[in-house]
Structure formats: structure tokens, C-alpha cells
Design a protein around this motif. Structure first.
Motif, PDB file in Angstrom:
ATOM      1  N   TYR A 125      17.790   9.695 -37.335  1.00 10.46           N
ATOM      2  CA  TYR A 125      17.003  10.566 -38.204  1.00 10.46           C
ATOM      3  C   TYR A 125      17.297  12.022 -37.875  1.00 10.46           C
ATOM      4  O   TYR A 125      17.851  12.329 -36.820  1.00 10.46           O
ATOM      5  CB  TYR A 125      15.508  10.259 -38.031  1.00 10.46           C
ATOM      6  CG  TYR A 125      15.168   8.872 -38.506  1.00 10.46           C
ATOM      7  CD1 TYR A 125      14.882   8.633 -39.836  1.00 10.46           C
ATOM      8  CD2 TYR A 125      15.174   7.788 -37.626  1.00 10.46           C
ATOM      9  CE1 TYR A 125      14.598   7.350 -40.292  1.00 10.46           C
ATOM     10  CE2 TYR A 125      14.902   6.507 -38.077  1.00 10.46           C
ATOM     11  CZ  TYR A 125      14.616   6.307 -39.404  1.00 10.46           C
ATOM     12  OH  TYR A 125      14.350   5.046 -39.845  1.00 10.46           O
ATOM     13  N   ILE A 131       8.646  11.705 -34.230  1.00  9.63           N
ATOM     14  CA  ILE A 131       8.927  10.282 -34.062  1.00  9.63           C
ATOM     15  C   ILE A 131       8.673   9.841 -32.623  1.00  9.63           C
ATOM     16  O   ILE A 131       8.183   8.744 -32.381  1.00  9.63           O
ATOM     17  CB  ILE A 131      10.385   9.963 -34.468  1.00  9.63           C
ATOM     18  CG1 ILE A 131      10.587  10.242 -35.954  1.00  9.63           C
ATOM     19  CG2 ILE A 131      10.730   8.512 -34.160  1.00  9.63           C
ATOM     20  CD1 ILE A 131      12.028  10.172 -36.410  1.00  9.63           C
ATOM     21  N   ARG A 132       9.008  10.702 -31.668  1.00  3.80           N
ATOM     22  CA  ARG A 132       8.868  10.355 -30.245  1.00  3.80           C
ATOM     23  C   ARG A 132       7.419  10.181 -29.819  1.00  3.80           C
ATOM     24  O   ARG A 132       7.135   9.546 -28.820  1.00  3.80           O
ATOM     25  CB  ARG A 132       9.495  11.456 -29.381  1.00  3.80           C
ATOM     26  CG  ARG A 132      10.985  11.442 -29.341  1.00  3.80           C
ATOM     27  CD  ARG A 132      11.461  12.615 -28.501  1.00  3.80           C
ATOM     28  NE  ARG A 132      12.900  12.587 -28.332  1.00  3.80           N
ATOM     29  CZ  ARG A 132      13.647  13.671 -28.259  1.00  3.80           C
ATOM     30  NH1 ARG A 132      13.094  14.868 -28.344  1.00  3.80           N
ATOM     31  NH2 ARG A 132      14.938  13.584 -28.083  1.00  3.80           N
ATOM     32  N   ASN A 155      12.981  15.981 -36.931  1.00  7.26           N
ATOM     33  CA  ASN A 155      11.906  14.994 -36.954  1.00  7.26           C
ATOM     34  C   ASN A 155      11.696  14.292 -35.625  1.00  7.26           C
ATOM     35  O   ASN A 155      10.717  13.562 -35.462  1.00  7.26           O
ATOM     36  CB  ASN A 155      12.166  13.936 -38.022  1.00  7.26           C
ATOM     37  CG  ASN A 155      12.222  14.497 -39.420  1.00  7.26           C
ATOM     38  OD1 ASN A 155      13.018  14.068 -40.229  1.00  7.26           O
ATOM     39  ND2 ASN A 155      11.381  15.468 -39.730  1.00  7.26           N
ATOM     40  N   TRP A 156      12.594  14.465 -34.680  1.00  7.35           N
ATOM     41  CA  TRP A 156      12.518  13.717 -33.419  1.00  7.35           C
ATOM     42  C   TRP A 156      11.196  13.903 -32.696  1.00  7.35           C
ATOM     43  O   TRP A 156      10.630  12.959 -32.169  1.00  7.35           O
ATOM     44  CB  TRP A 156      13.664  14.094 -32.494  1.00  7.35           C
ATOM     45  CG  TRP A 156      14.996  13.601 -32.941  1.00  7.35           C
ATOM     46  CD1 TRP A 156      15.283  12.873 -34.059  1.00  7.35           C
ATOM     47  CD2 TRP A 156      16.234  13.802 -32.281  1.00  7.35           C
ATOM     48  NE1 TRP A 156      16.634  12.619 -34.136  1.00  7.35           N
ATOM     49  CE2 TRP A 156      17.237  13.182 -33.046  1.00  7.35           C
ATOM     50  CE3 TRP A 156      16.604  14.457 -31.122  1.00  7.35           C
ATOM     51  CZ2 TRP A 156      18.575  13.184 -32.684  1.00  7.35           C
ATOM     52  CZ3 TRP A 156      17.938  14.466 -30.756  1.00  7.35           C
ATOM     53  CH2 TRP A 156      18.908  13.831 -31.525  1.00  7.35           C
ATOM     54  N   PHE A 159      15.340   6.717 -33.259  1.00 10.74           N
ATOM     55  CA  PHE A 159      15.114   8.055 -33.795  1.00 10.74           C
ATOM     56  C   PHE A 159      16.391   8.886 -33.862  1.00 10.74           C
ATOM     57  O   PHE A 159      16.453   9.871 -34.591  1.00 10.74           O
ATOM     58  CB  PHE A 159      14.013   8.793 -33.031  1.00 10.74           C
ATOM     59  CG  PHE A 159      14.351   9.141 -31.610  1.00 10.74           C
ATOM     60  CD1 PHE A 159      14.994  10.329 -31.305  1.00 10.74           C
ATOM     61  CD2 PHE A 159      13.992   8.291 -30.583  1.00 10.74           C
ATOM     62  CE1 PHE A 159      15.278  10.660 -29.998  1.00 10.74           C
ATOM     63  CE2 PHE A 159      14.275   8.606 -29.270  1.00 10.74           C
ATOM     64  CZ  PHE A 159      14.928   9.797 -28.969  1.00 10.74           C
TER      65      PHE A 159
END
Length: 155
Positions: A70, A78-79, A74-75, A67
Motif C-alpha cells: 500500500y 495500517i500499522r 498509509n503505513w 502493508f
């Protein structure tokens, strides 16, 4: 989140809070380098006593920390697996209750309508405007958009 659960199940209950804190230090690191340092520290600290748990963690190191390639906005999405799971929670609840009630087409129609209604309450992804850059192959390093020789903070 699923990786944390997989690692936790290989540990005694008394050790889980300490290891969980170390895992959170990995995923919450500001940069990939700090995450790798926290990762190595976790492996070094817990491997002697809990080798199976640390092997489980180590085998997916690169994919777990992908991640960082990116946008930082957006983290959070994504996480976590929450956005995906919350979409299907309503559908799963209703289809379980109506099991064997109707045809395959009826069930698919019901699932579609449930998702259509549920989408009215969904939040827009943070940094959704940066998704076009990601799809075009723009490089992000530690969440920061790279433009040629200059670094530009992702907007």
C-alpha cells in the motif's frame, strides 16, 4: 499492535524490551526486504529460548507485512489499530455508563450521535487521495506506486 501484545504475553518480563525492539525493527523497516531480514533475524535470535512466542509471530508473517503493498503515506494508519479504537472509545464509555437504560433503538441512536459529534475532531488519513488507486488495483511496491515499467513516487 495486537500481534506485539500476543507475542509479549508469551515471554518473561525481563526479555520483553529486547524482543519488542526486534519487533519494532520489523515493522519500521523501509522496505519489505529489510523487514523480512529483520523478521528472520528475530526468529533466529529468540526461537531457541522462546519457541511459543516466535511461533505466534511466524504464523502471521505475510499478513503482518502486507502493508508494504500500500502507499507509504498509509503505513502509519495500517500499522496501528488506534484509528479504529479511538472512534469507538467515546461510544464504549457512554454505552457502558448507560447500560440497560433504554431500548436497543435508543442505544443505537445515542451511538450514532456520539460518532457524529466525534467525527468533527478526526484527522484526515494521510495519502487519502491514493485510496482510489488502491481500490482500482494499482500496484504499490514498498509504498511506491508502480506505473508500467517506470516507478513513480507516491504523491
Amino acid at each position: 499492535m495486537h500481534k506485539i501484545a500476543n507475542v509479549m504475553e508469551k515471554l518473561p518480563k525481563a526479555m520483553q524490551p529486547k524482543v519488542k525492539e526486534a519487533l519494532h525493527n520489523i515493522w519500521q523497516a523501509e522496505t519489505r526486504e529489510k523487514a523480512y531480514k529483520a523478521f528472520d533475524n528475530c526468529i533466529e535470535r529468540f526461537s531457541p529460548k522462546y519457541p511459543k512466542a516466535m511461533e505466534c509471530l511466524a504464523k502471521d508473517k505475510d499478513s503482518m507485512l502486507a502493508f508494504y503493498d500500500y502507499p507509504a503515506e498509509n503505513w502509519q494508519h495500517i500499522r496501528t489499530t488506534n484509528p479504529v479504537e479511538s472512534v469507538f472509545a467515546t461510544v464504549r464509555l457512554r454505552t457502558a455508563k448507560t447500560k440497560n437504560c433504554g431500548s436497543r433503538m435508543t442505544t443505537l441512536t445515542m451511538a450514532f450521535k456520539l460518532m457524529e459529534v466525534a467525527q468533527k475532531k478526526w484527522f484526515r488519513l494521510r495519502g487519502y487521495k491514493l485510496l482510489a488507486d488502491v481500490m482500482q488495483g494499482v500496484k504499490f511496491v514498498n509504498g511506491v506506486k508502480q506505473n508500467g515499467d517506470r516507478k513513480q513516487v507516491a504523491a
